[in-house]
Design a protein around this motif. Structure first.
Motif, mmCIF file in Angstrom:
data_model
loop_
_atom_site.group_PDB
_atom_site.id
_atom_site.type_symbol
_atom_site.label_atom_id
_atom_site.label_comp_id
_atom_site.label_asym_id
_atom_site.label_seq_id
_atom_site.Cartn_x
_atom_site.Cartn_y
_atom_site.Cartn_z
ATOM 1 N N SER A 33 0.827 -1.215 0.000
ATOM 2 C CA SER A 33 0.000 0.000 0.000
ATOM 3 C C SER A 33 0.860 1.263 0.000
ATOM 4 C CB SER A 33 -0.915 0.011 1.225
ATOM 5 O OG SER A 33 -0.133 0.117 2.396
ATOM 6 N N LYS A 34 0.190 2.372 -0.338
ATOM 7 C CA LYS A 34 0.809 3.698 -0.206
ATOM 8 C C LYS A 34 -0.008 4.414 0.871
ATOM 9 C CE LYS A 34 0.331 4.938 -4.576
ATOM 10 N NZ LYS A 34 0.430 5.857 -5.722
ATOM 11 N N THR A 35 0.555 4.484 2.063
ATOM 12 C CA THR A 35 -0.190 5.045 3.198
ATOM 13 C C THR A 35 0.412 6.375 3.617
ATOM 14 O OG1 THR A 35 -0.664 2.812 3.960
ATOM 15 C CG2 THR A 35 -0.951 4.571 5.568
ATOM 16 N N ALA A 36 -0.456 7.342 3.922
ATOM 17 C CA ALA A 36 0.022 8.630 4.461
ATOM 18 C C ALA A 36 -0.532 8.825 5.862
ATOM 19 C CB ALA A 36 -0.428 9.768 3.555
ATOM 20 N N LEU A 37 0.368 9.082 6.834
ATOM 21 C CA LEU A 37 -0.066 9.535 8.159
ATOM 22 C C LEU A 37 -0.167 11.043 8.044
ATOM 23 C CD1 LEU A 37 2.316 7.767 10.736
ATOM 24 C CD2 LEU A 37 0.127 6.965 9.831
ATOM 25 N N VAL A 38 -1.371 11.570 8.220
ATOM 26 C CA VAL A 38 -1.580 13.000 8.019
ATOM 27 C C VAL A 38 -1.996 13.624 9.344
ATOM 28 C CG1 VAL A 38 -2.887 14.718 6.705
ATOM 29 C CG2 VAL A 38 -2.351 12.520 5.667
ATOM 30 N N GLY A 39 -1.429 14.774 9.653
ATOM 31 C CA GLY A 39 -1.827 15.459 10.883
ATOM 32 C C GLY A 39 -1.008 16.716 11.050
ATOM 33 N N PRO A 40 -1.460 17.611 11.930
ATOM 34 C CA PRO A 40 -0.731 18.867 12.130
ATOM 35 C C PRO A 40 0.572 18.633 12.914
ATOM 36 C CG PRO A 40 -2.500 18.673 13.719
ATOM 37 C CD PRO A 40 -2.608 17.471 12.821
ATOM 38 N N ASN A 41 1.342 19.680 13.107
ATOM 39 C CA ASN A 41 2.565 19.582 13.901
ATOM 40 C C ASN A 41 2.230 19.034 15.283
ATOM 41 O OD1 ASN A 41 3.607 22.692 12.482
ATOM 42 N ND2 ASN A 41 4.438 20.681 12.028
ATOM 43 N N GLY A 42 3.066 18.135 15.739
ATOM 44 C CA GLY A 42 2.905 17.627 17.101
ATOM 45 C C GLY A 42 1.843 16.546 17.254
ATOM 46 N N ALA A 43 1.256 16.080 16.143
ATOM 47 C CA ALA A 43 0.175 15.082 16.233
ATOM 48 C C ALA A 43 0.681 13.719 16.696
ATOM 49 C CB ALA A 43 -0.510 14.937 14.878
ATOM 50 N N GLY A 44 1.977 13.469 16.497
ATOM 51 C CA GLY A 44 2.540 12.177 16.911
ATOM 52 C C GLY A 44 2.967 11.306 15.729
ATOM 53 N N LYS A 45 2.976 11.889 14.536
ATOM 54 C CA LYS A 45 3.305 11.105 13.321
ATOM 55 C C LYS A 45 4.726 10.549 13.384
ATOM 56 C CE LYS A 45 2.648 14.709 10.606
ATOM 57 N NZ LYS A 45 2.389 15.789 11.560
ATOM 58 N N SER A 46 5.696 11.440 13.669
ATOM 59 C CA SER A 46 7.106 10.980 13.681
ATOM 60 C C SER A 46 7.311 9.945 14.773
ATOM 61 C CB SER A 46 8.067 12.142 13.926
ATOM 62 O OG SER A 46 7.814 13.161 13.015
ATOM 63 N N THR A 47 6.684 10.169 15.912
ATOM 64 C CA THR A 47 6.851 9.229 17.027
ATOM 65 C C THR A 47 6.353 7.841 16.611
ATOM 66 O OG1 THR A 47 6.486 11.080 18.523
ATOM 67 C CG2 THR A 47 6.304 8.883 19.473
ATOM 68 N N LEU A 48 5.209 7.807 15.940
ATOM 69 C CA LEU A 48 4.667 6.513 15.504
ATOM 70 C C LEU A 48 5.597 5.856 14.474
ATOM 71 C CD1 LEU A 48 2.432 4.412 15.522
ATOM 72 C CD2 LEU A 48 1.204 5.762 13.820
#
Ligand SMILES: Nc1ncnc2c1ncn2[C@@H]1O[C@H](COP(=O)(O)OP(=O)(O)OP(=O)(O)O)[C@@H](O)[C@H]1O
Length: 402
Positions: A33-48
């Motif tokens: 798949s081609k998945t995008a984690l989308v969210g504003p700054n500080g949402a936790g994307k990089s941590t995940l």
């Protein structure tokens, strides 16, 4: 049946002396798949993302790769990182060696590959990202876009099954961003699973086939981008705006200008829908512009330059890094470096001729995409292969039936 390759189940994490970064997150990443984690700054994307590659360990919950919970001993982590490659937002963090070649070789050398295999892996990876000829250059003298490509090549050289990109286009200009996203498309169409984090909803809408919307360490929604991004209230709660194309489509639909159907993902799809709404059908336009297709693996630059010089083609685009290298080498000026097929179809529909330069398996892809478009729209588009006299014609050549 799709298979879940990577999975986070009810994962929590709090940084030492920091806020709660993940407050019970569950996501599944399907193979291919081609998945995008989308969210504003500080949402936790990089941590995940860091958790999915074992660089951070959840305080509670579990991460699974290929159905198995991650183990955090050095050997297991080394193996995981070979299979799940991670490209950092800032390439300077990733680049470690004094030359491009040594940097890309770093992973394969650490895997213990013999010198010949290392050389081959480096050559292939640099070719893939369009950086052949850069081997001896010091990475810190390269542009941001080139450094990003070095970082990607370093990961590709280890042949991972999954590629994770933290904000792949941050700090890149629009053209470099699109080129990096096309590179990610190429990787996905080659069977790799690609996961990105971004706060760019436009990018995620065009590119991803699955979106995970995050905010304040939680998942607000997941699903196909057209579904997730059609919910304005949800997007507003994540401090994001809907993608312009989808927003316009939804408004036209509410005013009953166009019928509800699969939302358009591109200007080409959108204009076709509007035309159909206006005329009740897509107007037949035989005798439209022609699309010339050049396989740069088989054709020299002379033939291409001749077509341009004679005015046979008005627009030229290149798809893929090798095709762009070819154009550069042959001093062929490019009008399009991304979204090339759709742009050329749009030109054909208004009676203008264009040329697509590409290589290898992408040639089939162009034929297929134009054939699909012809079948869907009921319009016959002519494709002509540019070839040297001794070349064998492609079976689909000349006319793609509608
Ligand atoms: N090393 C760290 N130490 C302390 N807190 C951190 C650290 N890294 C991130 N955080 C905090 O954790 C939360 C989640 O950050 P994270 O970087 O995962 O978000 P993000 O969605 O990737 O944001 P961005 O788009 O800005 O990169 C934020 O509140 C952030 O301040």
């Amino acid at each position: 049946m799709t298979k879940t390759l990577l999975e986070a189940e009810n994962v929590t994490y709090t940084y030492p002396n920091g806020p709660v970064a993940l407050a019970g997150v569950s996501v599944r990443i399907e193979a291919g798949s081609k998945t995008a984690l989308v969210g504003p700054n500080g949402a936790g994307k990089s941590t995940l993302l860091l958790m999915l590659n074992g660089m951070l360990r959840p305080a509670s919950g579990v991460i699974r790769f290929d159905d198995r919970p991650l183990a955090y001993d050095n050997r297991s982590l080394r193996e995981l990182r070979r299979r799940v490659g991670f490209v950092f937002q800032n390439p300077d963090v990733q680049i470690v060696a004094p030359t491009v070649e040594q940097d890309v070789a770093f992973g394969p050398v650490n895997l213990g590959l013999p010198p010949d295999a290392v050389r081959e892996a480096v050559r292939d990876a640099l070719g893939y990202v369009g950086l052949r000829g850069y081997e001896k250059r010091p990475p810190h003298h390269l542009s941001g876009g080139e450094k990003k490509r070095v970082a990607i090549a370093g990961i590709l050289a280890m042949e991972p099954a999954v590629l994770v990109f933290d904000e792949p286009t941050s700090a890149l200009d629009p053209a470099s961003s699109e080129e990096v996203m096309e590179l990610l498309d190429e990787l996905a169409s080659g069977g790799r699973t690609v996961l990105v984090s971004t706060h760019d909803v436009e990018l995620a809408y065009h590119w991803a086939d699955s979106v995970v919307l995050m905010e304040r360490g939680g998942v607000l929604a997941r699903g196909p981008p057209e579904a997730v991004f059609s919910d304005h209230a949800l997007l507003a709660s994540a401090r994001l705006k809907p993608p312009a194309l989808l927003d316009l489509y939804n408004e036209l639909n509410l005013r009953r200008v166009i019928d509800r159907g699969v939302p358009p993902k591109s200007v080409l799809e959108f204009t076709d829908r509007i035309e159909r709404a206006m005329h009740g059908h897509a107007p037949a336009r035989d005798g439209t512009g022609r699309i010339y297709l050049c396989n740069a693996d088989l054709t020299g630059g002379d033939e291409v330059r001749r077509l341009i010089k004679q005015g046979t083609v008005e627009h030229v685009g290149a798809m893929g890094t090798r095709a762009k290298e070819f154009a550069n080498r042959e001093r062929i000026l490019l009008d399009y470096t991304y979204g090339v097929i759709d742009k050329c179809i749009l030109k054909a529909l208004i009676g203008e001729n264009s040329l697509i330069i590409t290589t290898g398996g992408m040639v089939e892809h162009v034929h297929r995409r134009i054939g699909e478009y012809s079948a869907e729209s009921g319009r016959t588009l002519a494709v002509t292969s540019v070839r040297e006299p001794e070349e064998i014609p492609h079976p689909n050549n000349e006319r793609i039936p509608s």
